[in-house]
Structure formats: structure tokens, C-alpha cells
Design a protein around this motif. Structure first.
Motif, PDB file in Angstrom:
ATOM      1  N   LEU A 157      16.823  16.230  53.305  1.00 21.77           N
ATOM      2  CA  LEU A 157      15.265  17.351  53.843  1.00 21.77           C
ATOM      3  C   LEU A 157      16.024  18.759  54.354  1.00 21.77           C
ATOM      4  CD1 LEU A 157      13.191  14.562  56.237  1.00 21.77           C
ATOM      5  CD2 LEU A 157      12.947  15.866  53.874  1.00 21.77           C
ATOM      6  N   GLY A 158      17.337  18.398  54.649  1.00 18.81           N
ATOM      7  CA  GLY A 158      18.061  19.644  55.078  1.00 18.81           C
ATOM      8  C   GLY A 158      18.753  20.597  53.674  1.00 18.81           C
ATOM      9  N   GLN A 159      19.353  19.683  52.989  1.00 16.25           N
ATOM     10  CA  GLN A 159      20.087  19.968  52.127  1.00 16.25           C
ATOM     11  C   GLN A 159      18.600  20.801  50.614  1.00 16.25           C
ATOM     12  OE1 GLN A 159      22.043  17.055  50.421  1.00 16.25           O
ATOM     13  NE2 GLN A 159      23.431  16.909  51.671  1.00 16.25           N
ATOM     14  N   GLU A 160      17.211  19.658  50.998  1.00 17.68           N
ATOM     15  CA  GLU A 160      16.223  21.611  49.984  1.00 17.68           C
ATOM     16  C   GLU A 160      15.460  22.236  50.485  1.00 17.68           C
ATOM     17  OE1 GLU A 160      13.762  17.654  48.627  1.00 17.68           O
ATOM     18  OE2 GLU A 160      15.353  16.817  47.719  1.00 17.68           O
ATOM     19  N   GLY A 161      15.889  22.580  52.396  1.00 19.12           N
ATOM     20  CA  GLY A 161      15.587  23.664  53.095  1.00 19.12           C
ATOM     21  C   GLY A 161      14.285  23.207  54.015  1.00 19.12           C
ATOM     22  N   HIS A 162      14.396  22.043  53.426  1.00 19.96           N
ATOM     23  CA  HIS A 162      13.286  21.496  55.394  1.00 19.96           C
ATOM     24  C   HIS A 162      14.162  21.405  57.033  1.00 19.96           C
ATOM     25  CE1 HIS A 162      10.230  20.678  52.745  1.00 19.96           C
ATOM     26  NE2 HIS A 162      10.924  20.290  51.769  1.00 19.96           N
ATOM     27  N   THR A 163      13.974  21.353  57.738  1.00 19.69           N
ATOM     28  CA  THR A 163      14.632  20.825  59.177  1.00 19.69           C
ATOM     29  C   THR A 163      14.892  19.779  58.846  1.00 19.69           C
ATOM     30  OG1 THR A 163      12.734  21.601  60.227  1.00 19.69           O
ATOM     31  CG2 THR A 163      14.385  20.014  61.292  1.00 19.69           C
ATOM     32  N   THR A 164      16.408  19.282  58.706  1.00 12.13           N
ATOM     33  CA  THR A 164      17.362  18.305  58.359  1.00 12.13           C
ATOM     34  C   THR A 164      16.969  16.945  60.199  1.00 12.13           C
ATOM     35  OG1 THR A 164      19.554  19.335  58.450  1.00 12.13           O
ATOM     36  CG2 THR A 164      19.823  17.120  59.315  1.00 12.13           C
ATOM     37  N   ARG A 165      16.753  15.981  59.782  1.00 13.06           N
ATOM     38  CA  ARG A 165      15.667  14.707  60.830  1.00 13.06           C
ATOM     39  C   ARG A 165      16.595  14.272  60.625  1.00 13.06           C
ATOM     40  NH1 ARG A 165      11.726  17.564  61.948  1.00 13.06           N
ATOM     41  NH2 ARG A 165      10.225  18.326  60.815  1.00 13.06           N
ATOM     42  N   SER A 166      16.913  13.505  62.265  1.00 15.11           N
ATOM     43  CA  SER A 166      17.497  12.270  62.149  1.00 15.11           C
ATOM     44  C   SER A 166      17.116  11.292  62.701  1.00 15.11           C
ATOM     45  CB  SER A 166      18.020  12.268  63.765  1.00 15.11           C
ATOM     46  OG  SER A 166      16.916  12.444  64.660  1.00 15.11           O
ATOM     47  N   LYS A 167      17.553  10.237  61.931  1.00 14.28           N
ATOM     48  CA  LYS A 167      17.591   8.596  61.960  1.00 14.28           C
ATOM     49  C   LYS A 167      17.051   8.443  62.794  1.00 14.28           C
ATOM     50  CE  LYS A 167      18.763   4.157  61.137  1.00 14.28           C
ATOM     51  NZ  LYS A 167      19.784   3.073  61.645  1.00 14.28           N
ATOM     52  N   SER A 168      16.672   8.414  64.062  1.00 12.06           N
ATOM     53  CA  SER A 168      15.248   8.445  64.835  1.00 12.06           C
ATOM     54  C   SER A 168      14.286   8.853  64.925  1.00 12.06           C
ATOM     55  CB  SER A 168      15.762   8.566  66.700  1.00 12.06           C
ATOM     56  OG  SER A 168      16.325  10.017  66.722  1.00 12.06           O
ATOM     57  N   ALA A 169      14.715  10.222  64.377  1.00 13.14           N
ATOM     58  CA  ALA A 169      13.133  11.532  63.872  1.00 13.14           C
ATOM     59  C   ALA A 169      12.053  10.638  62.453  1.00 13.14           C
ATOM     60  CB  ALA A 169      13.601  12.466  63.502  1.00 13.14           C
ATOM     61  N   MET A 170      13.073  10.225  61.620  1.00 11.18           N
ATOM     62  CA  MET A 170      12.666   9.607  60.560  1.00 11.18           C
ATOM     63  C   MET A 170      12.223   8.422  61.394  1.00 11.18           C
ATOM     64  SD  MET A 170      12.730  11.363  57.910  1.00 11.18           S
ATOM     65  CE  MET A 170      12.248  10.250  57.166  1.00 11.18           C
ATOM     66  N   LYS A 171      12.156   7.561  61.910  1.00 15.81           N
ATOM     67  CA  LYS A 171      11.973   6.125  61.926  1.00 15.81           C
ATOM     68  C   LYS A 171      10.537   6.513  62.615  1.00 15.81           C
ATOM     69  CE  LYS A 171      15.408   3.280  63.041  1.00 15.81           C
ATOM     70  NZ  LYS A 171      16.669   2.453  63.695  1.00 15.81           N
ATOM     71  N   ALA A 172      10.631   7.266  63.483  1.00 12.07           N
ATOM     72  CA  ALA A 172       9.077   8.097  64.127  1.00 12.07           C
ATOM     73  C   ALA A 172       7.711   8.300  63.665  1.00 12.07           C
ATOM     74  CB  ALA A 172       9.311   9.267  65.317  1.00 12.07           C
ATOM     75  N   ILE A 173       8.482   9.314  62.752  1.00 14.54           N
ATOM     76  CA  ILE A 173       7.610   9.853  61.589  1.00 14.54           C
ATOM     77  C   ILE A 173       6.319   8.533  60.746  1.00 14.54           C
ATOM     78  CG2 ILE A 173       9.060  10.304  60.006  1.00 14.54           C
ATOM     79  CD1 ILE A 173       5.697  12.282  61.249  1.00 14.54           C
ATOM     80  N   MET A 174       7.703   7.813  60.384  1.00 12.26           N
ATOM     81  CA  MET A 174       7.091   6.875  59.139  1.00 12.26           C
ATOM     82  C   MET A 174       6.283   5.838  60.463  1.00 12.26           C
ATOM     83  SD  MET A 174       7.982   6.961  56.589  1.00 12.26           S
ATOM     84  CE  MET A 174       9.195   8.307  55.779  1.00 12.26           C
ATOM     85  N   ARG A 175       6.591   5.552  62.042  1.00 11.68           N
ATOM     86  CA  ARG A 175       5.912   4.570  62.121  1.00 11.68           C
ATOM     87  C   ARG A 175       4.121   5.607  62.597  1.00 11.68           C
ATOM     88  NH1 ARG A 175      10.349   3.326  65.627  1.00 11.68           N
ATOM     89  NH2 ARG A 175       9.364   5.308  67.334  1.00 11.68           N
TER      90      ARG A 175
END
Length: 422
Positions: free
Chosen positions: A216-234
Motif C-alpha cells: 500500500l505504501g509503495q502504491e501511493g497509499h499510507t504504509t500500514r503496520s501489521k497491527s493496523a492491518m489486523k485492526a481494519i480487517m477486524r
């Protein structure tokens, strides 16, 4: 509309909102009193509508309902749609229903097929998977699907649950929501709909949360951490079954997966079930220990023959991190698969007697260390490190216009004095 079908009488939601939500009222007369309804030969009487509701609630197929009412099948289907009726069924599938599913699946929306057959979208998907049917492309969205999506987004229902309800992929629901300008009630403000859509697509492709955050960070979005990804997926309900009762079709699909030994990863995503839910159901059905589990504990995408050929060709010849990035896999996945294939890395492969002899000959014959590394199939750094341990310093040398292979290097007489330019 919900119907209790499991032994515990747990209701299963098969529709969030009726579509159309309300029917227009007849226009009033100039005096303000309701006008008289025009008589029509094919008009539905209150008794017919009551019979239709009763038969529909009893899980009677649409074809049989049409025979009881003395009406055409299309007319009954249209009235069911107008009344906003939906249902979930556990009836056994017959040959006529299978033929109808084979003919229409992949060309029409699953929600429409499920409504005509009197089944849920998930039951329809499971049956299609058992029959080996596959979609070549997503069919157009129906007004009913759009209505469920809007209502689900406005009330905060998890995206994955909406996807199961209407028979679409999670990524497809997110994409459609973006086109409709819908924003999920529980979506954090710093996440855009386009970012959610891309994250779901990467997750369905088998990437880890850490890898998705970096992409996501490489494609121009905000680079997300693993914990942030887990939170949004929940928050969007990814990978959760919400305690849904297992249907007969899902059980058959799980049994078929264990019998054939296919990977459970695709089944997990298709049914929107967690890995724990699938393992629990397998134990409940007595399937523990019968699954071949050919993919081991791996949950990433399957390895194709093209992937294996690429791994055999480039493993040890380019940095593993770069190879993993190009192949869309983790370094651990690359190492594990290479080990199963018996591949040796340039840093780890032991030096054979021929390798040692070629090193001595190359040093005596003024062969460039880069040409020697290519001949040995090793990295330059690995060759340089080993040569230094042997007390051999190559220094700066000119590369040959036509580098020699390993047999050609071994054929050289290491004892004879090297002539300049060899």
C-alpha cells in the motif's frame, strides 16, 4: 426476512432490506378519497398473496407454487420480488435445480439465481463449487444487491458478511461501494474506500498483512503496520463466520475437499469461514486426519509450475528478498519451497573438489572473480569470501569477452605458467 432452520432455532439472515423497500401508493382522486382500483384479469387477489407467502415460507419450490396458484413461473417470481421475500433453504438439490444452476451460474448474479431457486447465496455458491462451476467474470449488479450493500454500509454490518449475503467477493463488494459512493460506518477516517478495496484484493491474493501494508505504501497509499492491518480487517469482518450455522452444501464441500486432499485455503475464502471454524467443523464431521493437506500449514497462494521454474532458475542467483518481492511471496515461503525442491543457495552450498580446483586455477590464470562466480553458479560475494579464507586475493582483473565454463576452467593446466591475456 429470517427463518429458523438449524436445531437451535438460530435465525439466519438472508436479507437486510426488502427491494423495493416500499411500493408507491395509488393516486388520490380530486375529492381526496382513494380512487377505485381498475379491474385486471391477472391481478393478484389477497388470498393468492397469502397462499404465496405460506408456500414460500414452507420452502416450496417456485415451480410448484406456480402450479398450485395456476400462474406462470415468471409471474410468481415477479410477485416474490415485489413482495421482497427472501429465504434460506436446506432442501436437497435435485437434477432440475442443478441443470438450472449450471446453465445460469457465471452469467447472472448469484442473488438472482438463489432467489429463483429459493436458496441462500451461500448455498448456491457451495453447490456451484461442488459441481465444479467457475465464473469467468462478475455479472452485472442487481438493484437488490445494491440495496443490501447500501443498507449494510449505513448500519455498519461487516463487509465480509454483506459479501456472503449477496454472493459476491469481499473485494467486489468494496469496489461496488466505491462506485456507489458508499462509506462504511465503521471505517476509520484515515482509510479511503480505494485503500480498503486494494487491501482486500491483496488479501485475497494470499499476501500477509505485513506485505499488504508495505505494498500500500509503495502504491501511493499510507504504509500500514501489521497491527493496523489486523485492526481494519477486524472492523470490516474479514475472515469471520459470525457464528453462522453450517449448511448441508457447505458440509458436502468440506467433505469433498478432505476426500480429494485439496488446499483448504480457497475453501476458507469462498465460504468466508475462519480456519478455526473449518477445523472445528471437520472434527465435528469426523474428518480429522483424513485430509491429505498437500500444502502443509501454508496459507499462501498455490505454487504453479511457472512459479517452480522461476524458483529453480533464480534461487541463489539473485537476492532472496528481491526474488520474494518479484514473486509476491515472503522470504520464508521462498526458503521453504526451495528446501522442499532440494535447491541449494549460493551462500549455503558446500564447496566440492571441482569447485576448489577451479578456484585455484582461476587465481593462477588471472580469471576475473565475476567470471568464476558465473561458472560456479555462485554469488560473487560468496566466492570472494571463500577465496579470502584460502588466502587467495584476486584483486582487479579484466573480464573475458567469452567467459569460460566450469569444465573449461578445469581443463586448464594450473601448473603451467599463465600467459598474459589468458
Amino acid at each position: 426476512m429470517t427463518m429458523a432452520i438449524d436445531p437451535d432455532d438460530t435465525p439466519i439472515v438472508v436479507e437486510l432490506v426488502a427491494c423495493p423497500a416500499s411500493l408507491p401508493l395509488p393516486p388520490l382522486s380530486p375529492a381526496g378519497a382513494p380512487g377505485e382500483m381498475t379491474w385486471r384479469k391477472d391481478a393478484w387477489t389477497p388470498d393468492e398473496i397469502a397462499t404465496l407467502r405460506r408456500l414460500f415460507a414452507d420452502d416450496v419450490p417456485v415451480t410448484e407454487i406456480a402450479e398450485v396458484l395456476g400462474r406462470g413461473r415468471q409471474g410468481v417470481r415477479d410477485r416474490i420480488y415485489v413482495l421482497g421475500l427472501r429465504r434460506h433453504s436446506q432442501r436437497a438439490w435435485n437434477e432440475l435445480e442443478d441443470e438450472e444452476l449450471i446453465r445460469r451460474y457465471g452469467n447472472e448474479a448469484t442473488a438472482g439465481i438463489a432467489a429463483d431457486l429459493g436458496r441462500s447465496c451461500m448455498a448456491t455458491y457451495a453447490r456451484a463449487a461442488l459441481l465444479g462451476l467457475a465464473r469467468t467474470g462478475a455479472p452485472p449488479w442487481t438493484p437488490w444487491e445494491d440495496a443490501q450493500l447500501r443498507f449494510g454500509y449505513e448500519t455498519g454490518i461487516p463487509i465480509a458478511e454483506i459479501a456472503v449475503l449477496i454472493g459476491r467477493s469481499h473485494c467486489g463488494v468494496a469496489t461496488r461501494a466505491t462506485l456507489l459512493g458508499q462509506r462504511h460506518k465503521h471505517m476509520p477516517r484515515d482509510w479511503s474506500p480505494a485503500e480498503i478495496e486494494r487491501a482486500l484484493a491483496l488479501q485475497e491474493a494470499g499476501h500477509s498483512y505485513t506485505r499488504i501494508g508495505k505494498i500500500l505504501g509503495q502504491e501511493g497509499h499510507t504504509t500500514r503496520s501489521k497491527s493496523a492491518m489486523k485492526a481494519i480487517m477486524r472492523k470490516i469482518g474479514e475472515g469471520r463466520g459470525w457464528g453462522r450455522a453450517w449448511t448441508a452444501e457447505e458440509d458436502e464441500l468440506l467433505k469433498a475437499a478432505y476426500a480429494s486432499g485439496q488446499s483448504l485455503t480457497h475453501l476458507q475464502r469462498g465460504l468466508s469461514r475462519s480456519a478455526h471454524s473449518i477445523r472445528w467443523r471437520a472434527r465435528y464431521l469426523g474428518l480429522t486426519g483424513t485430509h491429505a493437506n498437500r500444502a502443509g500449514w501454508r496459507t499462501g497462494p498455490d505454487w504453479s509450475e511457472a512459479d517452480l521454474d522461476r524458483l529453480r532458475r533464480d534461487y541463489g542467483r539473485m537476492p532472496t528478498a528481491d526474488l520474494a518481492r518479484d514473486m509476491g511471496r515472503s522470504k520464508a515461503a521462498i526458503f521453504t519451497r526451495a528446501n522442499l525442491l532440494g535447491l541449494s543457495h549460493g551462500y549455503q552450498r558446500p564447496w566440492s573438489e571441482d569447485d576448489k580446483a577451479a578456484l585455484a586455477i582461476a587465481h593462477a590464470r588471472a580469471i576475473d572473480i565475476r567470471d568464476l562466480a558465473d561458472a560456479l553458479g555462485r554469488k560473487v560475494a560468496a566466492v570472494h569470501k571463500y577465496a579470502a579464507k584460502q588466502g587467495l586475493a584476486f584483486g582487479r582483473r579484466k573480464r573475458a569477452a567469452t567467459p569460460k565454463s566450469l569444465p573449461e576452467i578445469l581443463a586448464l593446466d594450473a601448473a603451467a605458467p599463465a600467459s598474459k591475456g589468458d
